[in-house]
Enzyme design. Structure first.
Site, PDB file in Angstrom:
ATOM      1  N   LYS A  80       0.631  -1.281   0.247  1.00  0.00           N
ATOM      2  CA  LYS A  80       0.119  -0.013  -0.069  1.00  0.00           C
ATOM      3  C   LYS A  80       0.902   1.204  -0.001  1.00  0.00           C
ATOM      4  O   LYS A  80       0.551   2.178  -0.783  1.00  0.00           O
ATOM      5  CB  LYS A  80      -0.965   0.084   1.357  1.00  0.00           C
ATOM      6  CG  LYS A  80      -2.358  -0.039   0.922  1.00  0.00           C
ATOM      7  CD  LYS A  80      -3.191   0.088   1.960  1.00  0.00           C
ATOM      8  CE  LYS A  80      -2.811  -0.447   3.180  1.00  0.00           C
ATOM      9  NZ  LYS A  80      -3.669  -0.295   4.468  1.00  0.00           N
ATOM     10  N   GLU A 104      20.614  -4.761  -1.039  1.00  0.00           N
ATOM     11  CA  GLU A 104      20.848  -6.142  -1.603  1.00  0.00           C
ATOM     12  C   GLU A 104      19.648  -6.841  -1.796  1.00  0.00           C
ATOM     13  O   GLU A 104      18.627  -6.785  -1.027  1.00  0.00           O
ATOM     14  CB  GLU A 104      21.754  -6.908  -0.443  1.00  0.00           C
ATOM     15  CG  GLU A 104      22.029  -8.198  -0.847  1.00  0.00           C
ATOM     16  CD  GLU A 104      22.299  -8.892   0.175  1.00  0.00           C
ATOM     17  OE1 GLU A 104      22.748 -10.257  -0.073  1.00  0.00           O
ATOM     18  OE2 GLU A 104      22.718  -8.404   1.336  1.00  0.00           O
ATOM     19  N   ASP A 126      12.162  -5.237   6.219  1.00  0.00           N
ATOM     20  CA  ASP A 126      11.231  -4.054   6.465  1.00  0.00           C
ATOM     21  C   ASP A 126      11.484  -3.512   7.832  1.00  0.00           C
ATOM     22  O   ASP A 126      10.825  -3.290   8.937  1.00  0.00           O
ATOM     23  CB  ASP A 126       9.731  -4.971   6.672  1.00  0.00           C
ATOM     24  CG  ASP A 126       8.689  -3.859   6.423  1.00  0.00           C
ATOM     25  OD1 ASP A 126       9.026  -2.628   6.155  1.00  0.00           O
ATOM     26  OD2 ASP A 126       7.491  -4.125   6.271  1.00  0.00           O
ATOM     27  N   ASP A 175       8.151  -4.565  14.177  1.00  0.00           N
ATOM     28  CA  ASP A 175       7.061  -5.189  13.316  1.00  0.00           C
ATOM     29  C   ASP A 175       7.530  -6.599  12.712  1.00  0.00           C
ATOM     30  O   ASP A 175       7.156  -7.112  11.745  1.00  0.00           O
ATOM     31  CB  ASP A 175       6.803  -4.328  11.949  1.00  0.00           C
ATOM     32  CG  ASP A 175       5.546  -4.677  11.448  1.00  0.00           C
ATOM     33  OD1 ASP A 175       4.771  -5.520  11.986  1.00  0.00           O
ATOM     34  OD2 ASP A 175       5.519  -4.626  10.107  1.00  0.00           O
TER      35      ASP A 175
HETATM   36  N1  LIG Z   1      15.929  -7.035  -0.179  1.00  0.00           N
HETATM   37  C1  LIG Z   1      15.036  -7.669  -0.706  1.00  0.00           C
HETATM   38  N2  LIG Z   1      15.079  -8.554  -1.643  1.00  0.00           N
HETATM   39  C2  LIG Z   1      14.043  -9.182  -2.466  1.00  0.00           C
HETATM   40  N3  LIG Z   1      13.011  -8.981  -2.112  1.00  0.00           N
HETATM   41  C3  LIG Z   1      12.522  -8.182  -0.911  1.00  0.00           C
HETATM   42  C4  LIG Z   1      13.453  -7.432  -0.396  1.00  0.00           C
HETATM   43  N4  LIG Z   1      12.866  -6.627   0.645  1.00  0.00           N
HETATM   44  C5  LIG Z   1      11.579  -6.889   0.437  1.00  0.00           C
HETATM   45  N5  LIG Z   1      11.209  -8.052  -0.402  1.00  0.00           N
HETATM   46  C6  LIG Z   1       9.941  -8.371  -0.778  1.00  0.00           C
HETATM   47  O1  LIG Z   1       9.252  -7.100  -0.766  1.00  0.00           O
HETATM   48  C7  LIG Z   1       8.100  -7.586   0.121  1.00  0.00           C
HETATM   49  C8  LIG Z   1       7.692  -5.991   0.605  1.00  0.00           C
HETATM   50  O2  LIG Z   1       8.618  -5.676   1.438  1.00  0.00           O
HETATM   51  P1  LIG Z   1       8.792  -5.075   3.158  1.00  0.00           P
HETATM   52  O3  LIG Z   1       9.880  -4.395   3.221  1.00  0.00           O
HETATM   53  O4  LIG Z   1       8.240  -5.957   3.811  1.00  0.00           O
HETATM   54  O5  LIG Z   1       7.619  -3.728   2.710  1.00  0.00           O
HETATM   55  P2  LIG Z   1       6.042  -3.621   3.155  1.00  0.00           P
HETATM   56  O6  LIG Z   1       6.247  -2.152   3.783  1.00  0.00           O
HETATM   57  O7  LIG Z   1       5.296  -3.516   2.016  1.00  0.00           O
HETATM   58  O8  LIG Z   1       5.848  -4.540   4.075  1.00  0.00           O
HETATM   59  C9  LIG Z   1       8.453  -8.323   1.017  1.00  0.00           C
HETATM   60  O9  LIG Z   1       7.568  -9.092   1.517  1.00  0.00           O
HETATM   61  C10 LIG Z   1       9.416  -9.474   0.113  1.00  0.00           C
HETATM   62  O10 LIG Z   1       8.650 -10.523  -0.417  1.00  0.00           O
HETATM   63 MG   LIG Z   2       6.497  -6.077   5.273  1.00  0.00          MG
END
Ligand SMILES: Nc1ncnc2c1ncn2[C@@H]1O[C@H](COP(=O)(O)OP(=O)(O)O)[C@@H](O)[C@H]1O
Ligand SMILES: [Mg+2]
Length: 265
Positions: free
Chosen positions: A69, A156, A217, A200
């Site tokens: 979102k 990364e 996250d 979180d």
């Molecule tokens: N460094 C990363 N490399 C690959 N995929 C990632 C990485 N960071 C996040 N993701 C993917 O993106 C999704 C959303 O990232 P996240 O940081 O959790 O954001 P949100 O605030 O939408 O929860 C994660 O659930 C994961 O599947």
């Molecule tokens: Mg997340």
């Protein structure tokens, strides 16, 4: 009338400029593809991405990995062909804004809290970057941060060929007790060496890659000085215990875990 014409002209220019940048970044040829991308990004975000392209931080952006979102994740390539994850914070809802303020206001690293929407989003992205950097420096398994600018964070890529590693909740662990130990050890390291609480933490914010759990996250992570850090830590531990208990792990009692993390006993 004249003004109308001027506005139209400006809009045309803006669209042409945006199109040029999108083409450079995404190397798209088809116009449907272009239109889909154009809708996602506003001009400042495109300019930020373009700046990263010019400074050789990224060389090309591919498709979106996840569209949340408040943020979207893209797979990109670095100048040496390495995979990168690009997290872009977009607009925020009023509700999310209120939530954000609570995390930033108690954080001494942000003495001047920005109130305007855009400023707050930029601050939020830089907060996640700093948290990642501090965690990474403390030896916690997190994606290695590369850079942040405005609302765009580069790190990364966890996964391969544009396919992100699964989340902890999506994998069938052969030895969940082993993973539990690694995660609580990382939570402890995060607390004692980086002075941070994730805030979180759950099976939704842990990726599992090549047999190892990665905390992700970290935007809402707070330093220990934050008035809510204790509450957040306890909630994180309760979430972890709930998840691993369900997998049959003999988890460490929450109070003991809390003491072990905070006082080392
Ligand atoms: N460094 C990363 N490399 C690959 N995929 C990632 C990485 N960071 C996040 N993701 C993917 O993106 C999704 C959303 O990232 P996240 O940081 O959790 O954001 P949100 O605030 O939408 O929860 C994660 O659930 C994961 O599947
Ligand atoms: Mg997340």
């Amino acid at each position: 009338m004249e003004e109308d014409k001027l506005l139209k002209h400006e809009r045309k220019l803006l669209l042409r400029e945006k199109r040029y940048i999108v083409e450079q970044l995404f190397k798209v040829k088809r116009s449907e593809e272009y239109e889909a991308l154009e809708e996602v990004f506003d001009k400042p975000t495109l300019m930020t991405l373009y700046g990263m392209l010019r400074r050789d931080v990224i060389s090309e952006i591919y498709g979106a990995i996840k569209a949340g979102k408040e943020s979207k994740l893209f797979w990109a390539k670095g100048p040496r062909g390495e995979d990168l994850a690009v997290k872009i914070y977009l607009t925020i809802t009023a509700e999310f804004r209120t939530g954000m303020l609570m995390y930033i206001e108690g954080d001494p690293r942000f003495s001047r809290v920005r109130r305007d929407r855009r400023g707050l989003v930029y601050q939020w992205a830089s907060k996640e970057f700093r948290n990642l950097k501090e965690a990474y420096g403390a030896g916690v398994r997190v994606p290695k941060p590369v850079t942040v600018r405005n609302n765009v964070l580069v790190m990364e890529f966890i996964g391969r060929d544009g396919v992100p590693a699964p989340l902890l909740r999506e994998v069938e662990l052969r030895n969940p007790a082993r993973v539990y130990k690694m995660v609580v050890n990382d939570v402890r390291k995060l607390y004692r060496k980086a002075g941070l609480v994730h805030g979180d933490l759950s099976e939704y914010n842990i990726m599992y890659w090549r047999g190892l759990p990665y905390l992700i996250d970290l935007s809402q992570a707070v330093p220990l000085e934050h008035p809510m850090s204790d509450v957040f830590l306890k909630r994180d531990l309760a979430n972890l215990n709930r998840f691993f208990r369900r997998l049959g792990v003999e988890v460490i009692d929450e109070d003991r875990l809390y003491k072990w993390i905070t006082s080392g006993i």
